[in-house]
Design a protein around this motif. Structure first.
Motif, mmCIF file in Angstrom:
data_model
loop_
_atom_site.group_PDB
_atom_site.id
_atom_site.type_symbol
_atom_site.label_atom_id
_atom_site.label_comp_id
_atom_site.label_asym_id
_atom_site.label_seq_id
_atom_site.Cartn_x
_atom_site.Cartn_y
_atom_site.Cartn_z
ATOM 1 N N ASN A 1 -2.114 0.577 1.231
ATOM 2 C CA ASN A 1 -1.282 0.745 0.053
ATOM 3 C C ASN A 1 -1.803 1.869 -0.846
ATOM 4 O O ASN A 1 -1.020 2.620 -1.405
ATOM 5 C CB ASN A 1 -1.186 -0.560 -0.721
ATOM 6 C CG ASN A 1 -0.348 -1.595 -0.010
ATOM 7 O OD1 ASN A 1 0.438 -1.283 0.891
ATOM 8 N ND2 ASN A 1 -0.509 -2.848 -0.382
ATOM 9 N N SER A 4 -0.996 5.227 0.860
ATOM 10 C CA SER A 4 0.434 5.550 0.779
ATOM 11 C C SER A 4 0.797 5.995 -0.629
ATOM 12 O O SER A 4 1.618 6.897 -0.808
ATOM 13 C CB SER A 4 1.295 4.363 1.217
ATOM 14 O OG SER A 4 1.209 3.287 0.301
ATOM 15 N N ASN A 5 0.173 5.396 -1.635
ATOM 16 C CA ASN A 5 0.412 5.822 -3.010
ATOM 17 C C ASN A 5 -0.135 7.221 -3.251
ATOM 18 O O ASN A 5 0.503 8.042 -3.919
ATOM 19 C CB ASN A 5 -0.209 4.831 -3.995
ATOM 20 C CG ASN A 5 0.160 5.155 -5.419
ATOM 21 O OD1 ASN A 5 1.320 5.172 -5.781
ATOM 22 N ND2 ASN A 5 -0.841 5.436 -6.228
ATOM 23 N N TYR A 8 2.259 9.714 -1.794
ATOM 24 C CA TYR A 8 3.426 9.808 -2.671
ATOM 25 C C TYR A 8 3.087 10.680 -3.889
ATOM 26 O O TYR A 8 3.862 11.571 -4.273
ATOM 27 C CB TYR A 8 3.863 8.411 -3.088
ATOM 28 C CG TYR A 8 5.128 8.295 -3.885
ATOM 29 C CD1 TYR A 8 6.002 9.358 -4.091
ATOM 30 C CD2 TYR A 8 5.478 7.078 -4.431
ATOM 31 C CE1 TYR A 8 7.167 9.222 -4.819
ATOM 32 C CE2 TYR A 8 6.649 6.915 -5.164
ATOM 33 C CZ TYR A 8 7.480 7.991 -5.366
ATOM 34 O OH TYR A 8 8.630 7.839 -6.083
ATOM 35 N N SER A 66 7.604 0.944 -0.157
ATOM 36 C CA SER A 66 8.139 1.669 -1.321
ATOM 37 C C SER A 66 7.513 3.054 -1.433
ATOM 38 O O SER A 66 8.210 4.046 -1.649
ATOM 39 C CB SER A 66 7.882 0.881 -2.602
ATOM 40 O OG SER A 66 8.621 -0.310 -2.616
ATOM 41 N N ASN A 67 6.187 3.101 -1.303
ATOM 42 C CA ASN A 67 5.498 4.394 -1.389
ATOM 43 C C ASN A 67 5.920 5.342 -0.274
ATOM 44 O O ASN A 67 6.105 6.545 -0.506
ATOM 45 C CB ASN A 67 3.986 4.198 -1.343
ATOM 46 C CG ASN A 67 3.438 3.557 -2.593
ATOM 47 O OD1 ASN A 67 4.008 3.666 -3.666
ATOM 48 N ND2 ASN A 67 2.313 2.872 -2.452
#
Length: 90
Positions: A1, A4-5, A8, A66-67
């Motif tokens: 997570n 992935s952030n 982004y 989401s990311n």
């Protein structure tokens, strides 16, 4: 997570840097039209990111998905805007 952030955020930073160059480069009429287009794109992006995460609501996959969706859409937008500066292709 976290990764992935980070990805982004990298694409979002590139988008913001590109936007600053466009503001200094494009004529007022083109920039105003592009601003309206960008506002619509942001609304669409936010809805798509939310929708992607909702498929995994409450789960540990929600932020990742989401990311990833946000990064994908932002990456595409960077390339779309780069065309205004004469760049083409992905």
């Amino acid at each position: 997570n976290v990764l992935s952030n980070d990805i982004y955020l990298i694409w979002d930073g590139l988008l913001n840097d590109l936007w600053a160059v466009l503001k200094d480069t494009l004529d007022e009429k083109t920039m105003n039209a592009l601003l309206e287009e960008q506002r619509a794109w942001i609304t669409m992006k936010e809805a798509e990111v939310k929708k992607a995460g909702e498929a995994f609501a409450g789960g540990s996959m929600a932020p990742l998905v989401s990311n990833q969706k946000g990064a994908e859409l932002t990456r595409t937008r960077v390339y779309e805007l780069a065309v205004y500066l004469g760049f083409e292709g992905n």
